[in-house]
Design a protein around this motif. Structure first.
Motif, short mmCIF file in Angstrom:
data_model
loop_
_atom_site.label_atom_id
_atom_site.label_comp_id
_atom_site.label_asym_id
_atom_site.label_seq_id
_atom_site.Cartn_x
_atom_site.Cartn_y
_atom_site.Cartn_z
N THR A 836 0.85 -1.19 0.00
CA THR A 836 0.00 0.00 0.00
C THR A 836 0.88 1.23 0.00
O THR A 836 1.77 1.38 0.84
CB THR A 836 -0.93 0.01 1.22
N ILE A 837 0.64 2.11 -0.96
CA ILE A 837 1.42 3.34 -1.06
C ILE A 837 0.50 4.53 -0.82
O ILE A 837 -0.70 4.48 -1.10
CB ILE A 837 2.12 3.46 -2.43
N VAL A 838 1.08 5.61 -0.28
CA VAL A 838 0.31 6.80 0.11
C VAL A 838 0.85 7.99 -0.65
O VAL A 838 2.07 8.21 -0.71
CB VAL A 838 0.40 7.05 1.63
N ALA A 839 -0.04 8.80 -1.23
CA ALA A 839 0.37 10.02 -1.92
C ALA A 839 0.91 11.02 -0.89
O ALA A 839 0.31 11.24 0.16
CB ALA A 839 -0.80 10.62 -2.67
N LYS A 840 2.05 11.63 -1.17
CA LYS A 840 2.67 12.60 -0.27
C LYS A 840 1.85 13.89 -0.28
O LYS A 840 1.66 14.51 -1.33
CB LYS A 840 4.10 12.88 -0.70
N PRO A 841 1.34 14.33 0.87
CA PRO A 841 0.51 15.53 0.89
C PRO A 841 1.19 16.75 0.29
O PRO A 841 0.57 17.53 -0.43
CB PRO A 841 0.22 15.72 2.39
N GLN A 842 2.50 16.93 0.60
CA GLN A 842 3.18 18.13 0.12
C GLN A 842 3.48 18.07 -1.39
O GLN A 842 3.92 19.06 -1.97
CB GLN A 842 4.49 18.35 0.88
N SER A 843 3.24 16.91 -2.04
CA SER A 843 3.53 16.78 -3.47
C SER A 843 2.38 17.25 -4.35
O SER A 843 2.54 17.35 -5.56
CB SER A 843 3.84 15.32 -3.81
N LEU A 844 1.23 17.53 -3.75
CA LEU A 844 0.04 17.87 -4.53
C LEU A 844 0.23 19.20 -5.25
O LEU A 844 0.50 20.22 -4.63
CB LEU A 844 -1.19 17.92 -3.62
N LYS A 845 0.08 19.18 -6.56
CA LYS A 845 0.16 20.39 -7.37
C LYS A 845 -0.99 20.40 -8.37
O LYS A 845 -1.37 19.35 -8.89
CB LYS A 845 1.48 20.47 -8.13
N GLU A 846 -1.52 21.58 -8.63
CA GLU A 846 -2.44 21.73 -9.76
C GLU A 846 -1.72 22.49 -10.84
O GLU A 846 -1.19 23.57 -10.62
CB GLU A 846 -3.72 22.46 -9.37
N ILE A 847 -1.69 21.91 -12.04
CA ILE A 847 -0.93 22.47 -13.15
C ILE A 847 -1.88 23.34 -13.98
O ILE A 847 -2.88 22.87 -14.50
CB ILE A 847 -0.34 21.34 -14.02
#
Length: 916
Positions: A836-847
Motif C-alpha cells: 500500500t502506497i500513500v500520496a505525499k501531501p506536500q507533493s500535490l500540485k495543480e498544473i
C-alpha cells in the motif's frame, strides 16, 4: 503440343489453310465423330451401369497404326449418372497394331475408364482450371512489367503458416528517403526480449536498432545486422562481409535482391475475392537457414488489378496497384508461407511512427517553441507542420536523424502555434555495420545549437494554409524557447469476442472486450475499406478509426469516434485537423449502425459483442437458428463455419421479406494465433463473415485482422480535445518508492490508479485522461487531467439507469482533500506481494497550463476553493458518424444499390472549433 503429331495427342492441335491452328473439339479429343464412322453394337453393362456400345476403326498413317475402338456410353433410357448430360462416356477399349519403320509389327491393347465426367456447357469450369497452378513456376518471356512502387509505405501483414497451423501479425512503416523502418509484432519465440508485443525501430542513418517492449516499456538498443545464414533479413541486405544496407521496397516484398529477375506474369487470380495480377519467380537459398541453402523456392506476388479502388488509412493514389499477398512454396522442405498485406498505403509515414519517446534508455530534453503570425494559426494540416518542423531541426541544429525529434505536440494560442517537443540523445554503439554511418552530436551540443538556431532565425517553416494556398516562410519567435520537464507517452491497446447459438456445435464464447481491424470488401463494386475498432462493454465504451469512403460534407480525412454508453454521448474527431464535435448516440442517420440497440421507444443500450459482430440481435430480430455446417479453409486457415438465414436485410424497403445468408468462420482450436495482446490456445478467433443477399445481388465480406481479446488501455478513450481548458483540471502527485519496483508493469499501474481515483471521486475512466507516470528523486510522479461532465445533447432516447455524474469541482475537492490529509492510498501488486502506497501531501500540485510545466501552482494545505481551471480555448466542427462493423460498409453497399450517396448530413448551428 506439336502440329506434326496433330492426331497423336489429345491436347494437340490441327492446322487449317496451312497456317491457322485450332485445338480439338471435345469429340475430337475423344476420337468420336468427325471423319470417323461409328457402328452401333447394341446394349452392354459395365460395372453395373447400363450402356450403349459403339465401334469404329481408326487408322493413323503417319504412325502406320490401325486400331479397333469400342466405346461405352451410359444408356439414357435406363441409367442417369449426371444431371449435366443425358449420356456420358463410361469406358473405351482400344486394340490394334503398329508397324515400325524397320517393318516390325507390335500389337497393343488399352482400356480407358472415365470418372466424374461433367458437361462444361451446363457447369462451366472455374477459370483457375486453365491457369498455372499455385506454387508452379513456368519460365517464359515476361508479358507484363511488375508495378512501380514509391519509396515508402505502411501496412499490416498477416503471416500464415498452413503446415504448422500458425498465424502471426506485424505492422510496418517504411521510409526509404529518411532511412527509417518501424515494425510492431508479437514474437513467436523469446529471443531475449520476452513474449510481449515489441516495436523495433531501425535507423539506417546510424545503424542502430531500438527494441521496445510495449507492455513494460523496457527498451534495448543493438547494432543493425543480417542473419547468421543469409545475406538478407527483413529490412537489411549485406553489402560485403563488413557492411549492410537498407532493403528496397521491392526487396521488402520479395521481388528484389537475389530473387530471379525473370519474373513471369501468370495472369489474374482472386485473393480474398479481390482480382489480382500475379507474378511468379524462383529464388535460391530460402528459407535463410542451412536447410534452405542450395534449394529452389517458388515465389508469387499478387497486386490488385488497376480496376480496383481502395480506401486506405491516409489515401492511396488510384494510379498505383496495391500489393495484396506474397506466397512462398518450398517444395523440397515441404514449407508453405502466405503473407496477406492488409491496408497497404503508399502515403509516406509520419515521423511520429518512429518516435523514441517511450524508449527509456535514451536521455532527452523537453522544449517549447512558438511560431507567431495569423498565417500560421490557420494551417489545417498538422501532419505537414510536424514533418516540416522535424526536418528544420535536422537541417539546422546538427542532428542527423529525425528519430532525435520526438513527441511533437501542437497548441493554438491566439495567432500563434506553440510546439512542445523532445530532443533525444544520441546512442553510441560500436561495430555499427551500415555503410558510412552518420556521426551524431551529443544532446548538450544539440540543445546549444537549438538555442543558437532559434535566436538567429534559422528555425523556419515553409507552409501553405487553407486561406492562402501560396506557401509562406515563417520563423520561430527568437525569444520563445523554453525548456520544460520531461514527458512520457503511454501505451494502450485492446480486443474483444462473441457468443451465439448453434444446433450441432455451440458458437465460440467471447469476452466482453476486443480490438480488431476489419477489411470490408464489396466484390460487386470492387471496393475495399478498413476500420479499426476497440470495444469494452465493462466500461461501456467503443472506439473507431476509419476513413470515410465518400465526402459527406466534411472531407475524407480519417475520423476517430468514441461512443460513451454511460452518458449517451458520441465524440467525433478529425485525425488530421484535430477538430472535435459531440452528438447524441441516437443521432446516427440510419438504424444499420449496430453499436446502439433500442430497449423501448425512449431508451437505448450498448450492443453486446455478439450483436456487434452480427451473431446476435440485428434489426430487432434475435438470431437463434445458427447451424454448424462443418470445416472450411479460409486464407489457408482451418476454420469452423456456422450459418444462419435472416430476413429484412439490409434494412431498406427493397429487402423487406427477403432472405439473406450469413456465414461465420472461426479458427479451429488446433490453430494458434499470435496477436497483439494475447494468444489463448483454447480461444477460437473470428476470421471472416460473408453476407449474401441473392435477390438484391449484394455480397459483403468482412475479414477480421489481428483480432485480440486483451482488455483495452483506458488511454485509448481520450476525449480531452473535445473539452475547453476551463472544463479540465490538471494535477500532479508523488508516491515514495522505487519506480522500477512499483511501476514494473506501467499499464497495470495506470489502471490501478484510475480505479482508486474512481472509488474516491466517482469519476468514470473516460473523465480521467492524459495520465502519465514518471520518476524523480526516488519518487513516482503521477500527472493526470480531470474532465468535466459530459456535454448536454438533445436526444429522443436515453440510456437506461443512467448514473448522475459528479461535478468536476466536487470530484477535484474530494481528491485534493484526500491527498492533503494523507488518505489517498493505493494497493499495488508487486512481483510476489502487494504493497500500500500513500500520496505525499506536500507533493500535490495543480498544473495551470498543460503544455508548460514551468507555470505550476502549489496547492495550499488549507483549501480555499479558488483554484484556477486553466486557460479558455475551444472549438468543434460536427461530423456525421458513418457506423460500426456492419453499418460502415453496408450503407455504402445499400446506396450503391440505390444509386445515390450515403447520407446528406447537416452542420450544427452552435458549433465552435476546438484546438488539438
Amino acid at each position: 503440343m506439336s502440329a506434326d503429331k496433330e492426331n497423336e495427342l489429345i491436347f494437340g492441335y490441327q492446322k487449317t489453310n496451312g497456317s491457322h491452328a485450332h485445338i480439338y473439339t471435345a469429340a475430337g479429343a475423344l476420337r468420336i465423330g468427325g471423319n470417323l464412322t461409328e457402328e452401333y453394337m447394341g446394349k452392354a453393362n459395365h460395372a453395373g451401369i447400363n450402356c450403349d456400345r459403339w465401334y469404329s476403326c481408326v487408322y493413323w498413317p503417319h504412325q502406320n497404326t490401325t486400331m479397333n475402338v469400342t466405346w461405352y456410353f451410359s444408356d439414357p433410357d435406363s441409367w442417369r449418372v449426371s444431371e449435366s448430360s443425358s449420356s456420358i462416356p463410361i469406358r473405351a477399349d482400344v486394340q490394334g497394331s503398329v508397324i515400325s519403320p524397320d517393318g516390325t509389327k507390335r500389337n497393343f491393347s488399352h482400356k480407358y475408364y472415365f470418372q466424374q465426367f461433367e458437361d462444361a456447357t451446363q457447369y462451366p469450369f472455374d477459370d483457375s482450371v486453365f491457369q498455372i497452378p499455385r506454387g508452379v513456376y513456368c519460365p517464359k518471356q515476361n508479358q507484363k512489367a511488375l508495378p512501380t512502387l514509391p519509396p515508402y509505405f505502411q501496412v499490416t501483414a498477416e503471416i500464415i503458416y498452413p503446415d504448422f497451423q500458425g498465424v502471426s501479425y506485424i505492422s510496418e512503416f517504411y521510409d526509404k528517403t529518411s532511412k527509417l523502418i518501424s515494425i510492431t509484432y508479437k514474437p513467436l519465440l523469446d529471443e531475449g526480449y520476452g513474449l510481449n508485443p515489441l516495436r523495433e525501430t531501425h535507423d539506417f542513418n546510424t545503424g542502430v536498432s531500438y527494441v521496445t517492449d510495449l507492455v513494460t516499456r523496457n527498451c534495448s538498443v543493438k547494432p543493425l545486422n543480417v542473419g547468421a545464414f543469409t545475406d538478407e533479413i527483413y529490412d537489411a541486405r549485406k553489402v560485403d562481409n563488413l557492411h549492410i544496407r537498407m532493403s528496397t521496397v521491392a526487396e521488402f516484398l520479395g521481388f528484389g535482391g537475389n530473387v530471379s529477375q525473370n519474373w513471369t506474369y501468370s495472369g489474374v487470380r482472386k485473393v480474398r475475392d479481390i482480382d489480382c495480377d500475379v507474378w511468379t519467380a524462383v529464388k535460391m537459398d530460402w528459407p535463410p537457414s542451412p536447410e534452405g541453402r542450395g534449394k529452389y523456392s517458388v515465389w508469387e506476388i499478387y497486386f490488385s488489378t488497376v480496376e480496383w479502388g481502395f480506401v486506405t488509412g491516409e489515401g492511396t493514389p488510384p494510379e498505383f496497384q496495391i500489393p495484396i499477398k506474397v506466397e512462398i512454396h518450398q517444395h523440397k522442405l515441404g514449407l508453405h508461407s502466405i503473407t496477406n498485406l492488409i491496408n497497404y498505403d503508399y502515403t509516406r509515414p509520419r515521423f511520429t511512427q518512429y518516435s523514441l519517446e517511450s524508449c527509456n534508455v535514451v536521455d532527452r530534453r523537453r522544449f517549447q517553441l512558438t511560431f507567431p503570425g495569423p498565417f500560421i494559426s490557420k494551417i489545417q494540416d498538422r501532419k505537414d507542420f510536424i514533418t516540416s518542423f522535424t526536418i528544420a531541426l535536422v537541417l539546422n541544429i546538427g542532428i542527423k536523424t529525425p528519430l532525435r525529434v520526438a513527441a511533437v505536440k501542437l497548441k493554438s494560442v491566439s495567432d500563434k502555434i506553440q510546439v512542445l517537443f523532445s530532443l533525444m540523445d544520441r546512442v553510441n554503439l560500436r561495430n555499427t555495420k551500415v555503410v558510412n554511418p552518420l556521426q551524431e552530436i551529443s544532446l548538450a551540443e544539440a540543445s546549444k545549437n537549438l538555442l543558437q538556431a532559434v535566436l538567429s532565425g534559422h528555425i523556419n517553416l515553409t507552409l501553405s494554409n487553407d486561406v492562402s494556398p501560396t506557401a509562406q516562410t515563417v520563423a520561430a519567435d527568437p525569444g520563445s524557447l523554453i525548456e520544460t520537464t520531461s514527458s512520457t507517452d503511454l501505451f494502450g491497446g485492446t480486443r474483444c469476442p462473441v457468443s451465439g447459438v448453434s444446433n450441432q456445435k455451440p458458437l465460440p464464447s467471447m469476452s466482453p472486450y476486443f480490438s480488431v481491424t476489419k477489411e470490408i470488401i464489396d466484390p460487386t463494386f470492387k471496393s475495399i475499406q478498413y476500420v479499426k475498432e476497440y470495444y469494452d462493454s465493462l466500461y461501456k465504451y467503443i472506439w473507431l478509426l476509419y476513413r470515410p469512403e465518400f465526402d459527406m460534407g466534411y472531407g475524407t480525412n480519417p475520423l476517430m469516434e468514441i461512443h460513451d454508453f454511460n452518458t449517451g454521448v458520441s465524440y467525433i474527431t478529425d485525425k488530421y485537423l484535430g477538430n472535435c464535435s459531440y452528438r447524441a448516440l441516437d443521432s446516427h442517420p440510419h438504424e444499420s449502425v449496430v453499436d446502439a440497440k433500442k430497449v423501448d421507444s425512449t431508451h437505448l443500450r450498448m450492443a453486446t459483442s455478439a450483436e456487434i459482430l452480427g451473431l446476435g440481435d440485428l434489426g430487432n430480430k434475435l438470431v437463434t437458428n445458427w447451424t454448424y455446417i462443418g470445416k472450411r479453409n479460409v486464407k489457408k486457415i482451418d476454420c469452423n463455419v456456422w450459418t444462419a438465414c435472416k430476413t429484412d436485410w439490409p434494412p431498406v424497403p427493397e429487402a423487406k421479406g427477403k432472405v439473406s445468408v450469413w456465414n461465420w468462420f472461426f479458427t479451429q482450436k488446433s490453430w494458434g494465433v499470435v496477436s497483439g495482446g494475447g494468444d489463448d490456445p483454447e480461444f477460437q478467433v473470428p476470421v471472416r463473415l460473408v453476407i449474401r443477399q441473392p435477390e438484391l445481388g449484394i455480397r459483403v465480406i468482412y475479414n477480421f485482422i489481428n483480432y485480440d481479446d486483451t482488455w483495452p488501455a483506458a488511454n485509448k478513450y481520450d476525449i480531452s480535445s473535445c473539452y475547453e481548458f476551463k472544463k479540465r483540471r490538471n494535477f500532479q502527485i508523488a508516491f515514495n518508492g522505487d519506480y522500477k519496483t512499483l511501476v514494473a508493469n506501467k499499464r497495470k499501474f495506470l489502471w490501478t490508479f484510475r480505479f482508486y481515483l474512481y472509488l474516491l471521486t466517482d469519476l468514470s475512466p473516460i473523465r480521467v485522461t492524459n495520465v502519465k507516470v514518471d520518476q524523480s528523486d526516488g519518487k513516482v510522479l503521477v500527472r493526470f487531467t480531470m474532465l468535466d461532465k459530459a456535454p448536454a445533447v438533445q436526444t429522443t432516447f436515453n440510456i437506461p439507469n443512467k448514473k448522475q455524474e459528479v461535478l468536476l469541482d466536487d470530484a477535484a475537492d474530494r481528491f485534493t482533500d484526500s491527498v492533503k490529509t494523507g488518505n489517498f492510498t493505493m494497493e499495488v501488486d508487486l512481483e510476489n506481494s502487494k504493497i500500500t502506497i500513500v500520496a505525499k501531501p506536500q507533493s500535490l500540485k495543480e498544473i495551470i497550463h498543460e503544455v508548460d510545466t514551468v507555470y505550476q501552482k502549489q496547492i495550499q494545505m488549507q483549501h480555499d476553493g479558488s483554484l484556477s481551471n486553466g486557460a479558455v480555448a475551444g472549438i468543434a466542427v460536427a461530423m456525421v458518424v458513418v457506423g460500426l462493423l456492419i453499418g460502415v460498409a453496408i450503407m455504402f453497399t445499400i446506396n450503391r444499390f440505390r444509386g445515390n450517396s450515403p447520407f446528406q448530413p447537416k452542420k450544427f448551428d452552435n458549433e465552435v472549433q476546438m484546438d488539438n
